[in-house]
Design an enzyme around this catalytic site. Structure first.
Site, PDB file in Angstrom:
ATOM      1  N   LYS A   1      -3.675 -14.420   4.437  1.00 45.49           N
ATOM      2  CA  LYS A   1      -3.250 -15.116   5.655  1.00 45.49           C
ATOM      3  C   LYS A   1      -4.406 -15.253   6.647  1.00 45.49           C
ATOM      4  CE  LYS A   1       0.245 -12.514   6.414  1.00 45.49           C
ATOM      5  NZ  LYS A   1       1.270 -11.841   7.212  1.00 45.49           N
TER       6      LYS A   1
ATOM      7  N   ARG B   1       4.866  -0.870   1.375  1.00 40.93           N
ATOM      8  CA  ARG B   1       4.643  -1.961   2.333  1.00 40.93           C
ATOM      9  C   ARG B   1       5.318  -3.245   1.843  1.00 40.93           C
ATOM     10  NH1 ARG B   1      -1.664  -2.086   2.864  1.00 40.93           N
ATOM     11  NH2 ARG B   1      -1.352  -3.818   4.280  1.00 40.93           N
TER      12      ARG B   1
ATOM     13  N   ARG C   1      -8.924   3.467   0.333  1.00 37.61           N
ATOM     14  CA  ARG C   1      -8.147   3.914   1.493  1.00 37.61           C
ATOM     15  C   ARG C   1      -6.714   4.214   1.077  1.00 37.61           C
ATOM     16  NH1 ARG C   1     -10.146  -0.727   5.578  1.00 37.61           N
ATOM     17  NH2 ARG C   1      -9.393  -1.914   3.830  1.00 37.61           N
TER      18      ARG C   1
ATOM     19  N   ARG D   1      -9.518  -2.741  -3.713  1.00 38.84           N
ATOM     20  CA  ARG D   1     -10.456  -2.651  -2.590  1.00 38.84           C
ATOM     21  C   ARG D   1     -11.084  -1.263  -2.510  1.00 38.84           C
ATOM     22  NH1 ARG D   1      -7.646  -6.005   2.298  1.00 38.84           N
ATOM     23  NH2 ARG D   1      -6.348  -4.161   2.523  1.00 38.84           N
TER      24      ARG D   1
ATOM     25  N   ARG E   1       9.022 -11.558  13.103  1.00 37.45           N
ATOM     26  CA  ARG E   1       9.132 -10.616  12.004  1.00 37.45           C
ATOM     27  C   ARG E   1      10.610 -10.410  11.637  1.00 37.45           C
ATOM     28  NH1 ARG E   1       5.124  -7.395  10.035  1.00 37.45           N
ATOM     29  NH2 ARG E   1       3.669  -7.603  11.736  1.00 37.45           N
TER      30      ARG E   1
END
Ligand SMILES: [Zn+2]
Length: 224
Positions: free
Chosen positions: A16, A174, A163, A130, A91
């Site tokens: 995004k 999430r 992370r 990542r 949201r």
């Protein structure tokens, strides 16, 4: 030129931010990511910012109503007169109603809700790949942007770690939250016939071209 009042929807890792950056360049629109807006309001010590800060200082969530007010203040500002890109707001359906009513009062309407669609597997593949260097925060991706030596930062030789936010179990949680929150919004904008879907698994340049073409068509329809 008709206004471009845009909402970005999509899971974490769908790109995004990248797409928003390009649209900002293309159309010279202000980009409002909810977190940034709240931080800016706090930093600018606006009336709403001061109120928000009290909650944040206590470690509490900023109430919905206050977030809505902060966002509507931006939407109604002169910099957003030709349009805006909203990311992270609305949201919830309640927030979507607030936005809808606020826009009505201003005699404006949303141009499109752009959904960057990616499967859970794709999101997990992207985010869990990542790596970040412990010393300076340099970013890598095991598939898309690997370091020359595995586990070592090219720039400063320090160790690369994953992370907690990027661990598959965290990503799955999430994603659950994302689906719960976003599917009612997807339905909401689909009912209003302003939802546009894009395949976020495609390369970013292709997604961008597709979005531009879609917006060009919408603008043409608007002018007729
Ligand atoms: Zn580094």
């Amino acid at each position: 030129m008709p206004e471009l009042n845009l909402i970005l929807l999509g899971p974490p890792g769908a790109g995004k931010g990248t797409q928003a950056e390009r649209l900002v360049d293309d159309f010279d629109l202000p980009y409002y990511a909810t977190g940034d807006i709240l931080r800016a309001a706090v930093k600018g010590e606006t009336e709403l910012g001061k109120q928000a800060k009290e909650y944040m200082d206590r470690g509490d969530l900023v109430p919905d109503e206050l977030i809505c007010q902060v966002i509507m203040e931006r939407v109604d500002s002169s910099e957003a007169a030709d349009g805006f890109i909203l990311d992270g707001f609305p949201r919830t359906r309640g927030q979507a109603d607030v936005l809808e009513n606020g826009m009505d009062r201003l005699g404006r309407r949303l141009t499109a809700a752009l959904l960057l669609d990616a499967s859970d597997e794709e999101v997990i593949r992207r985010l869990s790949g990542r790596r970040i260097c412990v010393k300076n925060g340099h970013l890598y991706h095991v598939d898309f942007d690997p370091p020359k030596r595995e586990g070592v930062c090219d720039q400063d030789g320090s160790r690369l770690i994953q992370r907690d936010d990027d661990k598959p179990e965290t990503i799955r949680r999430r994603l659950e939250v994302y689906h719960q929150e976003t599917s009612p919004l997807v339905d909401y904008y689909e009912e209003k016939s302003i939802l546009r879907r894009f395949d976020a698994a495609r390369p970013p340049g292709e997604v961008h071209d597709h979005i531009r073409a879609t917006l060009a068509t919408l603008r043409l329809e608007d002018e007729l």
